[in-house]
Design an enzyme around this catalytic site. Structure first.
Site, PDB file in Angstrom:
ATOM      1  N   ASP A   1      -7.379  -0.786  -7.491  1.00 44.90           N
ATOM      2  CA  ASP A   1      -7.360  -2.118  -8.334  1.00 44.90           C
ATOM      3  C   ASP A   1      -8.581  -2.787  -8.385  1.00 44.90           C
ATOM      4  O   ASP A   1      -9.404  -2.645  -7.784  1.00 44.90           O
ATOM      5  CB  ASP A   1      -6.241  -2.900  -7.614  1.00 44.90           C
ATOM      6  CG  ASP A   1      -6.351  -3.615  -6.275  1.00 44.90           C
ATOM      7  OD1 ASP A   1      -7.017  -2.642  -5.541  1.00 44.90           O
ATOM      8  OD2 ASP A   1      -6.290  -4.669  -5.896  1.00 44.90           O
TER       9      ASP A   1
ATOM     10  N   GLU B   1      -5.780  -4.708  -3.129  1.00 47.63           N
ATOM     11  CA  GLU B   1      -6.792  -5.163  -2.365  1.00 47.63           C
ATOM     12  C   GLU B   1      -7.334  -6.349  -3.091  1.00 47.63           C
ATOM     13  O   GLU B   1      -7.669  -7.330  -2.112  1.00 47.63           O
ATOM     14  CB  GLU B   1      -7.983  -4.027  -1.844  1.00 47.63           C
ATOM     15  CG  GLU B   1      -8.678  -4.544  -0.910  1.00 47.63           C
ATOM     16  CD  GLU B   1      -9.883  -5.394  -1.121  1.00 47.63           C
ATOM     17  OE1 GLU B   1     -10.542  -6.031  -0.295  1.00 47.63           O
ATOM     18  OE2 GLU B   1     -10.166  -5.642  -2.256  1.00 47.63           O
TER      19      GLU B   1
END
Length: 380
Positions: free
Chosen positions: A72, A137
């Protein structure tokens, strides 16, 4: 697999082209899993809470060397401020632009190609190679790496070494390894008073005034002096809010948001206790909601630090520095099941910025560093 002069750069561009804004994965894990399965990896999806997680492993014995990271990225921000479209990887004057170029799709690509070369040259390597990847994250990090770690712990799987691909380099690739991170402890403090008219303060109780001496004391405390790995603990207020917006009303409550960044000298419990002692001594009526988002972890100069430092020196000619500075990372979760955890990746000067970028010529050497680390720790 067809080879090009720059296989790691090619894969990094493929990943950047997928707009995996947290917590979306946009197919990055599927792309990586396909490459790993061709090498004999067992790939397991541990998706939860709308987050995509991959646990991949080749081998059944120890030691286990794990590469960890996230697919991400943070939002691109204003598109008109970018030199090129953020999800169209573009090289200009030797610099690769794109969201995730530095944080951390180049690292993910380097993991994969390093493993491909290592397995091709050392198919009967010792121990096991693993990858732990998440799409959670950059967000709240509650359904990502922490959930994979919990699943592994529940079935008794432990790691011996872990390299997290965070962008740790400062000025040039290889100049810094993070061999630990500080813990982060946040508090939401509500100091209670009594609302009233400012013209009649004797009928009210101002929580801002009551808290001010305690604030001054908390801000001046030396919580600890740090140690060889960590700087002294810091306490910082990030927000103070009180009042109705009117200038003639004494507020009834003052809300204060604060945060500790702490190393291994202090514990979360000791910091909580000292905070309560100050507030109690000042006679405040209050309540605190605590949130521990990460415990400190540290990896000393052992096999992993030695292998990675040597790989950096042999590949790049750089003497790397060990550091625990910066914010938190998913290393804080992995340390619960892994004896040695470090972070190493590209230069971090542009991360989270408009026009995020990386020196395109540094991507293949990054892969070579990871490959040499594999040889040092898992060569048969």
């Amino acid at each position: 697999m067809p080879q090009t002069p720059n296989p790691t750069l090619d894969l990094a561009c493929e990943l950047i082209a997928r707009p995996s804004v947290t917590p979306e994965d946009a197919g990055c894990l599927e792309l990586i899993a396909g490459r790993l399965q061709a090498l004999g990896f067992t790939c397991e999806r541990i998706d939860t809470g709308g987050v995509s997680n991959l646990w991949a492993r080749r081998g059944q014995t120890g030691p286990v060397l794990c590469f960890a990271g996230h697919t991400d990225v943070v939002p691109a921000g204003p598109l008109d401020a970018w030199k090129t479209p953020p999800y169209t990887p573009t090289i200009i004057d030797g610099v690769l632009y794109g969201r995730g170029a530095a944080d951390m799709k180049s690292s993910l690509a380097a993991f994969v190609t390093a493993i491909e070369r290592f397995v091709a040259s050392t198919p009967d390597h010792a121990g096991s190679i693993a990858l732990l990847l998440t799409s959670d994250e950059e967000g709240i990090a509650t359904h990502g790496t922490v959930k994979v770690v919990e699943a592994l712990a529940a079935r008794g799987e432990r790691l011996d070494y872990c390299v997290v691909g965070e962008p740790t380099s400062v000025k040039t690739l290889g100049d810094m390894i993070k061999n630990g991170r500080r813990g982060s402890l946040s508090g939401t403090l509500r100091v209670k008073g009594k609302q009233g008219h400012v013209a009649y303060p004797h009928l009210a109780r101002n929580p801002i005034h009551a808290f001010a001496p305690a604030l001054a004391e908390l801000a001046a405390i030396e919580w600890d002096r740090g140690n060889e790995f960590f700087p002294p603990t810091t306490w910082q207020v990030s927000n103070i809010h009180a009042g109705t917006g009117a200038n003639n009303v004494i507020p009834g409550v003052c809300e204060v948001l604060f945060n500790f960044r702490f190393g291994s000298v202090s514990s979360a419990d000791s910091l909580k206790a000292r905070t309560h002692e100050v507030l109690d001594r000042h006679g405040l009526e209050y309540e605190i909601d605590w949130h521990l988002s990460g415990k400190p972890f540290i990896t000393g100069r052992g096999r992993l630090v030695g292998a990675l430092s040597a790989a950096i020196h042999d590949t790049l000619g750089v003497e790397t520095e060990l550091s625990t500075t910066g914010g938190t990372s998913d290393g804080r979760f992995i340390a619960d099941i892994c004896a040695e955890v470090v972070e190493f990746g590209p230069v971090n000067a542009s991360i989270h910025q408009v026009n995020e970028c990386i020196d395109a010529a540094a991507i293949e050497p990054l892969s070579v560093v990871y490959e040499r680390t594999l040889h040092a720790l898992l060569a048969a």
